[in-house]
Design a protein around this motif. Structure first.
Motif, PDB file in Angstrom:
ATOM      1  N   ARG A   4     -30.379  19.628 -35.378  1.00 59.29           N
ATOM      2  CA  ARG A   4     -30.282  21.241 -36.119  1.00 59.29           C
ATOM      3  C   ARG A   4     -29.633  21.380 -37.313  1.00 59.29           C
ATOM      4  O   ARG A   4     -29.381  22.459 -37.654  1.00 59.29           O
ATOM      5  N   THR A   5     -29.763  20.372 -37.997  1.00 63.05           N
ATOM      6  CA  THR A   5     -29.235  19.981 -39.318  1.00 63.05           C
ATOM      7  C   THR A   5     -30.006  19.765 -40.714  1.00 63.05           C
ATOM      8  O   THR A   5     -30.585  18.698 -40.293  1.00 63.05           O
ATOM      9  N   GLU A   6     -30.160  20.423 -41.588  1.00 63.06           N
ATOM     10  CA  GLU A   6     -31.019  20.022 -42.645  1.00 63.06           C
ATOM     11  C   GLU A   6     -30.051  19.967 -43.850  1.00 63.06           C
ATOM     12  O   GLU A   6     -29.704  21.160 -44.341  1.00 63.06           O
ATOM     13  N   THR A   7     -29.733  18.672 -44.140  1.00 64.13           N
ATOM     14  CA  THR A   7     -28.852  18.785 -45.267  1.00 64.13           C
ATOM     15  C   THR A   7     -29.056  17.338 -46.185  1.00 64.13           C
ATOM     16  O   THR A   7     -29.620  16.721 -45.816  1.00 64.13           O
ATOM     17  N   ARG A   8     -28.499  17.641 -47.548  1.00 68.33           N
ATOM     18  CA  ARG A   8     -29.038  16.344 -48.347  1.00 68.33           C
ATOM     19  C   ARG A   8     -27.597  15.869 -48.576  1.00 68.33           C
ATOM     20  O   ARG A   8     -27.215  15.075 -49.653  1.00 68.33           O
ATOM     21  N   THR A   9     -26.550  16.313 -47.859  1.00 64.56           N
ATOM     22  CA  THR A   9     -25.114  15.746 -48.111  1.00 64.56           C
ATOM     23  C   THR A   9     -25.079  14.158 -48.255  1.00 64.56           C
ATOM     24  O   THR A   9     -24.134  13.871 -49.008  1.00 64.56           O
ATOM     25  N   ILE A  10     -25.692  13.617 -47.369  1.00 62.80           N
ATOM     26  CA  ILE A  10     -25.384  12.139 -47.164  1.00 62.80           C
ATOM     27  C   ILE A  10     -26.046  11.607 -48.538  1.00 62.80           C
ATOM     28  O   ILE A  10     -25.349  10.741 -49.029  1.00 62.80           O
ATOM     29  N   ASP A  11     -27.278  11.883 -49.099  1.00 60.28           N
ATOM     30  CA  ASP A  11     -27.566  11.552 -50.276  1.00 60.28           C
ATOM     31  C   ASP A  11     -26.810  11.656 -51.361  1.00 60.28           C
ATOM     32  O   ASP A  11     -26.578  11.060 -52.228  1.00 60.28           O
ATOM     33  N   MET A  12     -26.097  12.775 -51.463  1.00 65.78           N
ATOM     34  CA  MET A  12     -25.229  13.043 -52.382  1.00 65.78           C
ATOM     35  C   MET A  12     -23.947  12.233 -52.530  1.00 65.78           C
ATOM     36  O   MET A  12     -23.591  11.517 -53.382  1.00 65.78           O
ATOM     37  N   HIS A  13     -23.451  11.935 -51.352  1.00 65.86           N
ATOM     38  CA  HIS A  13     -22.321  11.169 -50.900  1.00 65.86           C
ATOM     39  C   HIS A  13     -22.709   9.603 -51.580  1.00 65.86           C
ATOM     40  O   HIS A  13     -22.034   8.874 -51.971  1.00 65.86           O
ATOM     41  N   ILE A  14     -24.063   9.400 -51.126  1.00 63.95           N
ATOM     42  CA  ILE A  14     -24.490   7.952 -51.463  1.00 63.95           C
ATOM     43  C   ILE A  14     -24.459   7.748 -52.909  1.00 63.95           C
ATOM     44  O   ILE A  14     -23.970   6.878 -53.600  1.00 63.95           O
ATOM     45  N   MET A  15     -24.901   8.792 -53.708  1.00 68.64           N
ATOM     46  CA  MET A  15     -24.997   8.667 -55.164  1.00 68.64           C
ATOM     47  C   MET A  15     -23.701   8.703 -55.756  1.00 68.64           C
ATOM     48  O   MET A  15     -23.722   7.974 -56.620  1.00 68.64           O
ATOM     49  N   HIS A  16     -22.748   9.563 -55.151  1.00 73.33           N
ATOM     50  CA  HIS A  16     -21.491   9.381 -55.704  1.00 73.33           C
ATOM     51  C   HIS A  16     -20.918   7.874 -55.483  1.00 73.33           C
ATOM     52  O   HIS A  16     -20.097   7.423 -56.420  1.00 73.33           O
ATOM     53  N   LEU A  17     -20.956   7.227 -54.544  1.00 75.16           N
ATOM     54  CA  LEU A  17     -20.454   5.961 -54.198  1.00 75.16           C
ATOM     55  C   LEU A  17     -21.024   4.998 -54.984  1.00 75.16           C
ATOM     56  O   LEU A  17     -20.591   4.181 -55.477  1.00 75.16           O
ATOM     57  N   ARG A  18     -22.505   4.967 -55.169  1.00 72.76           N
ATOM     58  CA  ARG A  18     -23.120   4.233 -56.224  1.00 72.76           C
ATOM     59  C   ARG A  18     -22.434   4.452 -57.564  1.00 72.76           C
ATOM     60  O   ARG A  18     -22.182   3.346 -58.424  1.00 72.76           O
ATOM     61  N   THR A  19     -22.315   5.630 -57.964  1.00 70.98           N
ATOM     62  CA  THR A  19     -21.504   5.747 -59.137  1.00 70.98           C
ATOM     63  C   THR A  19     -20.282   5.068 -59.420  1.00 70.98           C
ATOM     64  O   THR A  19     -19.981   4.295 -60.405  1.00 70.98           O
TER      65      THR A  19
END
Length: 128
Positions: free
Chosen positions: A94-109
């Motif tokens: 029931r959820t469409e979000t890209r928040t996981i991708d953004m958090h992964i990107m921040h962690l990689r940085t």
């Protein structure tokens, strides 16, 4: 599964079983407050990464939880759906979000993981 209750059951019996499970859960060892990562150490209690060169990167609560979850998976591919369900408490259907991708990107940085050698994306499956 830790226990089961056969129908019909009384509310008193159910609550007693829940209390017993909670007592046993508290006896388990707490997860480690720090963990080594290539180039440094993650402090989960104070939410930061300390690098060998003295540099320090602060982590948000979500970033910290996500990094711990991925480290605990020990190289297993973790899907976005699993992360949404287990860390965010959301129904992935029931959820469409890209928040996981953004958090992964921040962690990689913050980890300095430009080549995705620490947090790898497995296309169509999740993260490892």
């Amino acid at each position: 599964a830790d226990d089961y209750v056969v129908k019909p059951f009384s509310m008193k019996e159910l609550l007693a079983r829940v209390d017993a499970v909670l007592r046993r859960t508290c006896e388990r060892t707490a997860p480690s407050d720090s963990r080594a990562v290539p180039g440094g150490t993650v402090d989960f209690k104070d939410r930061f990464i300390a690098f060998g060169d003295g540099r320090r990167e602060d982590l948000s609560e979500r970033e910290c939880d996500l990094l711990r979850y991925l480290l605990d998976s020990q190289g297993r591919i973790v899907s976005r759906e699993e992360i949404l369900r287990n860390l965010w408490g959301l129904d992935p259907d029931r959820t469409e979000t890209r928040t996981i991708d953004m958090h992964i990107m921040h962690l990689r940085t913050k980890l300095g993981d430009k080549d995705q050698s620490l947090l790898a994306t497995v296309r169509g499956k999740g993260y490892c």
